[in-house]
Design an enzyme around this catalytic site. Structure first.
Site, PDB file in Angstrom:
ATOM      1  N   ALA A 273      59.033  -9.315 -12.781  1.00 12.90           N
ATOM      2  CA  ALA A 273      58.833  -9.487 -14.217  1.00 12.90           C
ATOM      3  C   ALA A 273      59.458  -8.293 -14.923  1.00 12.90           C
ATOM      4  O   ALA A 273      59.828  -7.306 -14.293  1.00 12.90           O
ATOM      5  CB  ALA A 273      57.348  -9.599 -14.547  1.00 12.90           C
ATOM      6  N   MET A 274      59.559  -8.398 -16.255  1.00  9.56           N
ATOM      7  CA  MET A 274      60.178  -7.338 -17.043  1.00  9.56           C
ATOM      8  C   MET A 274      59.394  -7.132 -18.326  1.00  9.56           C
ATOM      9  O   MET A 274      59.029  -8.083 -19.016  1.00  9.56           O
ATOM     10  CB  MET A 274      61.626  -7.725 -17.352  1.00  9.56           C
ATOM     11  CG  MET A 274      62.368  -6.699 -18.174  1.00  9.56           C
ATOM     12  SD  MET A 274      62.472  -5.108 -17.319  1.00  9.56           S
ATOM     13  CE  MET A 274      62.545  -3.997 -18.725  1.00  9.56           C
TER      14      MET A 274
ATOM     15  N   GLU B 160      52.889  -5.527 -16.442  1.00 12.81           N
ATOM     16  CA  GLU B 160      53.869  -5.570 -17.528  1.00 12.81           C
ATOM     17  C   GLU B 160      53.214  -5.269 -18.870  1.00 12.81           C
ATOM     18  O   GLU B 160      53.827  -4.637 -19.731  1.00 12.81           O
ATOM     19  CB  GLU B 160      54.561  -6.929 -17.559  1.00 12.81           C
ATOM     20  CG  GLU B 160      55.235  -7.340 -16.253  1.00 12.81           C
ATOM     21  CD  GLU B 160      56.134  -6.275 -15.653  1.00 12.81           C
ATOM     22  OE1 GLU B 160      56.736  -5.485 -16.410  1.00 12.81           O
ATOM     23  OE2 GLU B 160      56.243  -6.222 -14.415  1.00 12.81           O
TER      24      GLU B 160
ATOM     25  N   GLU C 209      57.093   3.598 -13.587  1.00 14.77           N
ATOM     26  CA  GLU C 209      56.703   2.608 -12.588  1.00 14.77           C
ATOM     27  C   GLU C 209      55.545   3.071 -11.699  1.00 14.77           C
ATOM     28  O   GLU C 209      54.608   2.326 -11.449  1.00 14.77           O
ATOM     29  CB  GLU C 209      57.904   2.198 -11.738  1.00 14.77           C
ATOM     30  CG  GLU C 209      58.999   1.477 -12.515  1.00 14.77           C
ATOM     31  CD  GLU C 209      58.535   0.195 -13.185  1.00 14.77           C
ATOM     32  OE1 GLU C 209      57.427  -0.295 -12.873  1.00 14.77           O
ATOM     33  OE2 GLU C 209      59.276  -0.328 -14.035  1.00 14.77           O
TER      34      GLU C 209
END
Length: 877
Positions: free
Chosen positions: A276-277, A312, A334
């Site tokens: 996912a982004m 996300e 991250e």
């Protein structure tokens, strides 16, 4: 003698495969204050009109570099003056403009071809849906720009498209207007008021279904929520929506962070290189992390969706509002956000089982990475292709480094440090130094030595021994840090870390830790920062059992000959240590069996004690009864022998199954609930335990057991039960498996998410002939080499299948090499991911090495090889 052609190819390779170093980083000489984009989407191409307000940040700068590749440049203006050819320099990946002024308006018109974009970076079309993926450097495939994370810009986006083909037009920020145009077209204008780097830009256009909801923030603001997907899949988005709302509430309660836009949109697409982004206000997801219902998704799918949705969303503050100044700092966003989503999942479900799952994943992926030729620090100092650093080291080990700070500071201290981080650096692109500064403000000790976790690689080992003095009632504990050399064969320095431990009395109770030798925090956390530490604990009335690295307080390997595994399995109050003891005892038992010894009777008895313990939570019990994987055993071998590992594992499973057959059958019957596909903790735990126990029985390969397993496939409504049974049938009852596979295919051939699972089970088979079956499946109508999920499911699963991949024939190496070369021309990111399958090259036997080397050399020498694959292969070789 090297031919002229070979010389030219070598020169080309040397020019193409360039290494980028952290030491060379300089702030951007120019920034982009605003970026106003207009996309005109046609069926064959897309026209992008980009107007940027440029500001000079370095008064000595005289030339503006705009990144751009794989697109047609149509027109270019500087302050309304048309720039002709010859007035600028055009390179393969940029244009260079003379610009000796403090401000300027740049307008550039480009044309791009989304249908031809199989690399899935920039703007591409997936199943009739136009969507973007711009992290890390995809925006430069859309328009010419300053494409780097330390340039933060306010974006306004107008999208124009055919209304019938693209009724949905989405971008970042808040919707500011729509209009109907001539010729069946319409437009939408989106404005993002919050500056962001170009990698967070997103666009989606297409004919999509959706579900809608809302969330009221802690300050009373209403946020419109929507999840978009392929038409017909709307109801499969309900779990994702619930997960999103839980994430928003958790971030407010745990960190005081409130969402900052009027809308929050998620879009699920089938073709996506990542999971996912976190694009600002418009998250784009791989559909496997959105779509789920009780009939089509496994328990693991539901848990994974909840975790990734949260991940996300949490990026909104740890990644978007505060972003990384360059890609060497990737773990800043991250590692921190993985830690946050792990804590969220622990709070939503079981903290213990979540922690065990996190550590298992770390060991299966990151420890392997740390031990191999592609090892790197969580903050690397160089790279050839940044896409290759979206790794378990940056993510999972990065999260463990954050967790160590949380362990040291405590929950409240860590929250205060995070508040300081948010308050001081909101709206900025920063580095790990700024994050650590915030942590230091709340830390009880100096963190200078702790920073080595960011710059050193490989997994440290703590060698622990003890001496007990009964007359003085003292225990002397000696801890030696064994720090491996790095990949350049250079020595590395000792770390600083929290080590959570306990000294257990005969009844399993913990002695109070009384010592003046090392700093002690929160009653049971020692701070270890010496190469050799000797600690004396007083008031220890009897020889204690050592309970080390409780809750996995530091990402290290423990070596200690004094650990009493059966005792810890039975009595330790720390659930993680109980799990660790069971795993270590099983590892040592299997290794002795590989050396022709009989199974350790103490292990068999300890296994039986756990099996019969009705007080254990079923999910935790399933984890305790899990045998180590082949991959885990491979990590401990100097020379890999997959066949020996597999023989020992299957033998131990049969011994356990024969010894406890009646208990296994009784518990399976009690746990089996074919009509139950609920996703509450108890139901999922019961299924996990039932499938674990069934796996032991099935290794006996008896016809009646196969029929029982087939019944579980036929009658169960839960996809976890059906897939668990299908996997067992494939490996232990192949005659029955074929009918089950035909049934599964007939039911689900049109559902890509379920075909991913079908291909993965086929490619993970431990039976002979797996490669031949995988090759046949490449031509299956449900398989498409251009779809990343399908490639990962079929080819990726085969590459991770040690029994098939490491076949002595070498055919597995050749097959994966062929696919890497083929995929490199389609999608280099996916190809380089497959190349990691060869990482154990140096640990192969002299008989097996030549075949793998030939495959690697063939990849390396292939013309026009991407940086993605080349970097991985040369490190392995």
């Amino acid at each position: 003698m090297i031919s002229k052609k070979q010389q030219e190819r070598t020169m080309q390779t040397q020019q193409t495969h360039t290494t980028i170093f952290l030491k060379d980083y300089q702030p951007s000489p120019y920034t982009v204050l605003t970026c106003t984009l207009e996309f005109i989407i046609d069926s064959t191409s897309t026209r992008v009109d980009n107007v940027m307000e440029i500001k000079r940040q370095n008064s000595e700068a005289k030339e503006l570099r705009l990144d751009g590749e794989m697109m047609d440049l149509e027109l270019l203006w500087v302050d309304d003056v048309l720039v002709e050819e010859g007035m600028y320099t055009k390179e393969e990946d940029a244009i260079l403009l003379p610009l000796d002024r403090d401000t300027a308006t740049i307008r550039v018109i480009t044309r791009i071809y989304p249908d031809e974009n199989t690399a899935l970076e920039g703007l591409y079309r997936s199943g009739g849906i136009w969507c973007t993926q711009n992290e890390p450097e995809g925006f430069r495939r859309i328009t010419y720009c300053i494409d780097r994370p330390d340039v933060m810009t306010r974006f306004t986006t107008k999208i124009i498209a055919d209304k019938a083909t693209c009724p949905i037009l989405l971008s970042n920020g808040n919707l500011r207007g729509t209009a109907t145009l001539d010729n069946g077209r319409h437009l939408a204008v989106w404005e993002d008021p919050i500056p962001k780097p170009s990698y967070l830009f997103a666009l989606v256009a297409g004919d999509l279904g959706s579900i809608h909801d809302s969330y009221t923030t802690m300050s009373g603001k209403s946020v419109a929520l929507a999840i978009y997907c392929d038409l017909g899949n709307e109801e499969k988005c309900r779990h994702a929506m619930r997960s999103l709302k839980k994430s928003m509430e958790w971030d407010e309660l745990e960190y005081g962070r409130e969402y900052d836009l009027e809308v929050y949109n998620i879009v699920a697409v089938d073709s996506f290189n990542m999971g996912a982004m976190e694009n600002k206000g418009l998250n784009i997801f791989n559909s496997s992390y959105v779509l789920a219902d009780e009939q089509s998704a496994t328990d693991g799918d539901f848990m994974g969706i909840e975790s990734v949705i949260a991940h996300e969303y949490f990026h909104n503050w740890t990644g978007n509002r505060i972003t990384c100044r360059n890609w060497f700092e990737l773990t800043l966003k991250e590692g921190l956000t993985v830690f946050r989503d792990q804590c969220f999942s622990a709070d939503m479900n079981s903290e213990l089982t979540q922690r065990i799952d996190d550590v298992r994943a770390l060991r299966e992926r990151q420890f392997v990475e740390d031990a191999g030729p592609t090892a790197h620090p969580i903050k690397p100092d160089h790279y050839m292709e940044i896409n290759n650093f979206y790794t378990a080291t940056v993510y999972e080990k990065g999260a463990e480094v954050i967790r160590m700070l949380h362990t040291l500071l405590g929950r409240e201290g860590f929250r205060r440090a995070m508040e300081r981080y948010f308050e001081n650096f909101d709206g900025q692109a920063v580095g790990t130094e700024e994050f650590l500064w915030a942590m230091e403000q709340e830390s009880p000790i100096d963190l200078t030595q702790f920073k080595r976790w960011y710059s050193q690689e490989r997994t440290p080992v703590l060698q622990v021994s003890s001496t007990y003095d009964g007359s003085a009632e003292e225990l002397r504990l000696k801890i030696i840090q064994k720090i491996p050399k790095n990949t350049q064969n250079c020595e590395q320095l000792p770390y600083a870390m929290p080590l959570k431990l306990a000294l257990l009395a005969e009844d399993g109770s913990c002695y109070p830790l009384i010592t003046s030798d090392v700093p002690l925090f929160h009653n049971d956390v020692m701070w270890i920062d010496q190469a050799v530490s000797e600690i004396i604990f007083s008031s220890i009335k009897t020889p204690p059992r050592l309970s080390l690295n409780r809750h996995f307080s530091a990402p290290v390997t423990i070596e200690c000959d004094e650990v009493d595994y059966p005792f810890l399995m039975a009595y330790d109050s720390d659930g993680y240590v109980r799990y660790e003891a069971s795993q270590r005892f099983a590892l040592e038992t299997l290794e002795s069996m590989m050396d022709s010894a009989e199974a350790d009777e103490r292990f068999i008895e300890s296994f039986g004690v756990i099996l019969s313990d009705a007080s254990l939570d079923p999910m935790f019990k399933a984890q305790l009864l899990e045998l180590p994987t082949i991959t885990a055993l491979m990590q401990r071998q100097a020379v890999i022998d997959v066949a020996a590992i597999n023989r020992a594992t299957e033998k131990l499973k049969k011994i356990v199954a024969l010894r406890y057959r009646s208990v296994l059958e009784d518990q399976i019957n009690r746990l089996y609930a074919p009509d139950n596909c609920a996703i509450d903790g108890k139901s999922m735990g019961n299924r996990a335990l039932k499938n674990r126990l069934l796996g032991f029985l099935m290794c006996l390969e008896e016809e009646g057991l196969g029929e029982m397993c087939k019944m579980h496939y036929d009658r169960s409504l839960s996809m976890s039960d059906r897939l668990g049974a299908l996997d067992l049938l494939e490996n232990y009852a192949p005659a029955l498996a074929e009918g089950a596979f035909e049934d599964f295919y007939a039911r689900h051939a049109h559902e890509q998410l379920l075909m991913n699972k079908y291909f993965a089970i086929r490619a993970s088979s431990r039976r002979s002939g797996t490669l031949e079956r995988v090759v046949e499946l490449l031509n299956d109508p449900a398989f498409d080499l251009k779809v990343p999920n399908l490639v990962r499911a079929l080819i990726g699963s085969f590459a991770r299948n040690p029994i098939a991949f490491y076949s002595r024939s070498g055919e597995g190496y050749d097959f994966v090499a062929d696919k890497i070369i083929e995929l490199d021309t389609i999608n280099p990111q996916i190809a380089s991911g497959l190349a990691g399958a060869f990482k154990n090259y140096q640990k192969l036997s002299s008989e097996d090495k030549p075949a793998m080397k030939n495959a690697l050399e063939r990849i390396k020498n292939h013309p026009n090889l991407s940086n993605n694959v080349y970097e991985i292969v040369i490190k392995i070789l």
